[in-house]
Design a protein around this motif. Structure first.
Motif, PDB file in Angstrom:
ATOM      1  N   SER A  32      62.159  52.282  57.564  1.00 45.24           N
ATOM      2  CA  SER A  32      63.298  52.062  56.666  1.00 45.24           C
ATOM      3  C   SER A  32      63.596  53.347  55.896  1.00 45.24           C
ATOM      4  O   SER A  32      62.685  54.042  55.464  1.00 45.24           O
ATOM      5  N   SER A  33      64.875  53.588  55.723  1.00 41.94           N
ATOM      6  CA  SER A  33      65.314  54.744  54.944  1.00 41.94           C
ATOM      7  C   SER A  33      66.489  54.298  54.083  1.00 41.94           C
ATOM      8  O   SER A  33      66.815  53.110  54.052  1.00 41.94           O
ATOM      9  N   GLY A  34      67.119  55.233  53.382  1.00 44.05           N
ATOM     10  CA  GLY A  34      68.238  54.849  52.522  1.00 44.05           C
ATOM     11  C   GLY A  34      69.329  55.911  52.514  1.00 44.05           C
ATOM     12  O   GLY A  34      69.067  57.091  52.784  1.00 44.05           O
ATOM     13  N   ILE A  35      70.547  55.493  52.191  1.00 43.65           N
ATOM     14  CA  ILE A  35      71.692  56.411  52.320  1.00 43.65           C
ATOM     15  C   ILE A  35      71.693  57.538  51.284  1.00 43.65           C
ATOM     16  O   ILE A  35      72.421  58.502  51.435  1.00 43.65           O
ATOM     17  N   ARG A  67      68.779  53.166  58.086  1.00 44.61           N
ATOM     18  CA  ARG A  67      69.124  53.789  56.802  1.00 44.61           C
ATOM     19  C   ARG A  67      70.001  52.796  56.038  1.00 44.61           C
ATOM     20  O   ARG A  67      71.135  52.533  56.422  1.00 44.61           O
ATOM     21  N   TYR A  68      69.426  52.243  54.984  1.00 47.84           N
ATOM     22  CA  TYR A  68      70.123  51.165  54.275  1.00 47.84           C
ATOM     23  C   TYR A  68      70.969  51.662  53.112  1.00 47.84           C
ATOM     24  O   TYR A  68      70.595  52.591  52.393  1.00 47.84           O
ATOM     25  N   GLY A  69      72.105  50.987  52.930  1.00 46.17           N
ATOM     26  CA  GLY A  69      72.889  51.140  51.714  1.00 46.17           C
ATOM     27  C   GLY A  69      72.369  50.127  50.706  1.00 46.17           C
ATOM     28  O   GLY A  69      71.160  49.887  50.625  1.00 46.17           O
ATOM     29  N   PRO A  95      83.159  49.789  50.658  1.00 44.00           N
ATOM     30  CA  PRO A  95      84.334  49.411  51.455  1.00 44.00           C
ATOM     31  C   PRO A  95      84.339  47.925  51.832  1.00 44.00           C
ATOM     32  O   PRO A  95      85.388  47.288  51.823  1.00 44.00           O
ATOM     33  N   LEU A  96      83.188  47.343  52.155  1.00 38.51           N
ATOM     34  CA  LEU A  96      83.172  45.913  52.493  1.00 38.51           C
ATOM     35  C   LEU A  96      83.089  45.024  51.250  1.00 38.51           C
ATOM     36  O   LEU A  96      83.027  43.800  51.348  1.00 38.51           O
ATOM     37  N   GLU A 109      79.544  52.375  52.900  1.00 38.69           N
ATOM     38  CA  GLU A 109      79.446  53.148  51.651  1.00 38.69           C
ATOM     39  C   GLU A 109      79.456  54.666  51.873  1.00 38.69           C
ATOM     40  O   GLU A 109      80.040  55.409  51.086  1.00 38.69           O
ATOM     41  N   THR A 110      78.824  55.138  52.947  1.00 38.79           N
ATOM     42  CA  THR A 110      78.773  56.591  53.159  1.00 38.79           C
ATOM     43  C   THR A 110      80.119  57.145  53.640  1.00 38.79           C
ATOM     44  O   THR A 110      80.268  58.355  53.785  1.00 38.79           O
TER      45      THR A 110
END
Ligand code: NAP
Length: 264
Positions: free
Chosen positions: A154-157, A198-200, A227-228, A261-262
């Motif tokens: 797991s990673s993150g934005i 890679r999680y938001g 955006p969502l 989001e990115t």
């Protein structure tokens, strides 16, 4: 239904995971727990690892309830302990008999703060805390998984959209992404795959435990800027990991689950 209401997950390729066993390091909460529920609901067997025994016990009941009523004891196993401890992971692999996939969601981030004010010890701890669990899982997976198996991190934005005061935690998570690619190449001859998600912003206890975010209203407001228009659900986040487990031709990839989001 509003535009910000999540649609329940129907995981792609989920039947490919029926009858497989997945070790969920960090399986007692959030994304790891949601992965357990999804896997069990498609006939997968799961082994949950987490440190808090009470939380782990509750998670076992939750995952069990996603399987058939006449489920065997063996379908959902749990080992309480630190995922960064070789002995704990050895116990988890031994109890499972065979493990086909490993998903690591354990290991939060620490060491936040402006670099000039960060004690060297805090920086060291930030690396130790996350990378210990990551490398322990990597070593265990490399030696124990059968050909066709997979390991998902797991990673993150924030790694690609850094925020000030996050040099240490983000360097650590960046290292997890680099390890993903390096290990994918190293383990490919053994027919093992290594990927990361890679999680938001995902709605889990990790977020809800933050000050001011303990209500649905506060979470809805905080998520409305993506955006969502909302946080992702833990189930949506977990479904991406199931995709990576199930697709035999994906390795060394970091896939992003962030509601766009990115793109902003
Ligand atoms: N949620 C998000 O928005 C988001 C965004 C970007 C990245 N991520 C990453 O995604 C991963 C999962 O996040 P989440 O939101 O699902 O977190 P969570 O709800 O806090 O769940 C984390 C799980 O990991 C376990 N855990 C933590 N450290 C452990 C250790 N050393 N050994 C064994 N188990 C351990 C926790 O149980 P115990 O504490 O009882 O051990 C818990 O089951 C984390 O790595 C996080 O950094 C999440």
């Amino acid at each position: 239904m509003t535009t910000a209401t999540p649609i329940p997950v129907r995981s792609p390729l989920s039947s490919a995971l029926s009858g497989t066993t997945t070790l969920l390091i960090g399986g007692s909460s959030g994304i790891g727990l949601a992965a357990g529920v999804l896997l069990r609901s498609v006939g997968g067997r799961v082994v949950l690892v987490g440190r808090d025994p009470d939380r782990l016990k509750a998670a076992v009941s939750r995952v069990r309830s996603a399987g058939p009523a006449e489920d065997s004891e063996d379908a959902v196993l749990a080992v309480a302990g630190d995922g960064g401890d070789d002995k704990i992971l050895a116990e988890a692999f031994d109890r499972a008999g065979q493990v086909d996939h490993v998903f690591v969601t354990a290991g939060g981030i620490s060491g936040a703060g402006p670099l000039t004010g960060l004690p060297a010890d805090d920086i060291r701890k930030a690396f130790d805390r996350r990378l210990q669990a990551t490398f322990t899982a990597a070593r265990a997976a490399a030696t124990r998984l059968p050909a066709g198996g997979s390991l998902t991190f797991s990673s993150g934005i924030l790694v690609v959209r850094p925020a000030p005061g996050m040099t240490a935690p983000l360097s650590v998570v960046g290292a997890v992404e680099t390890l993903t690619k390096a290990l994918a190449v190293e383990l490919a001859p053994a027919r093992l795959r290594v990927n990361a998600v890679r999680y938001g912003r995902i709605d889990t206890p990790m977020w809800r435990s933050r000050p001011g975010l303990d209500s649905d209203e506060a979470m809805a407001a905080a998520g409305s800027t993506t955006p969502l228009g909302r946080f992702g659900t833990a189930e949506e986040a977990a479904a991406a990991a199931l995709f990576l487990m199930a697709n035999n031709y994906v390795t060394g990839q970091i896939i992003t689950v962030d509601g766009g989001e990115t793109l902003n």
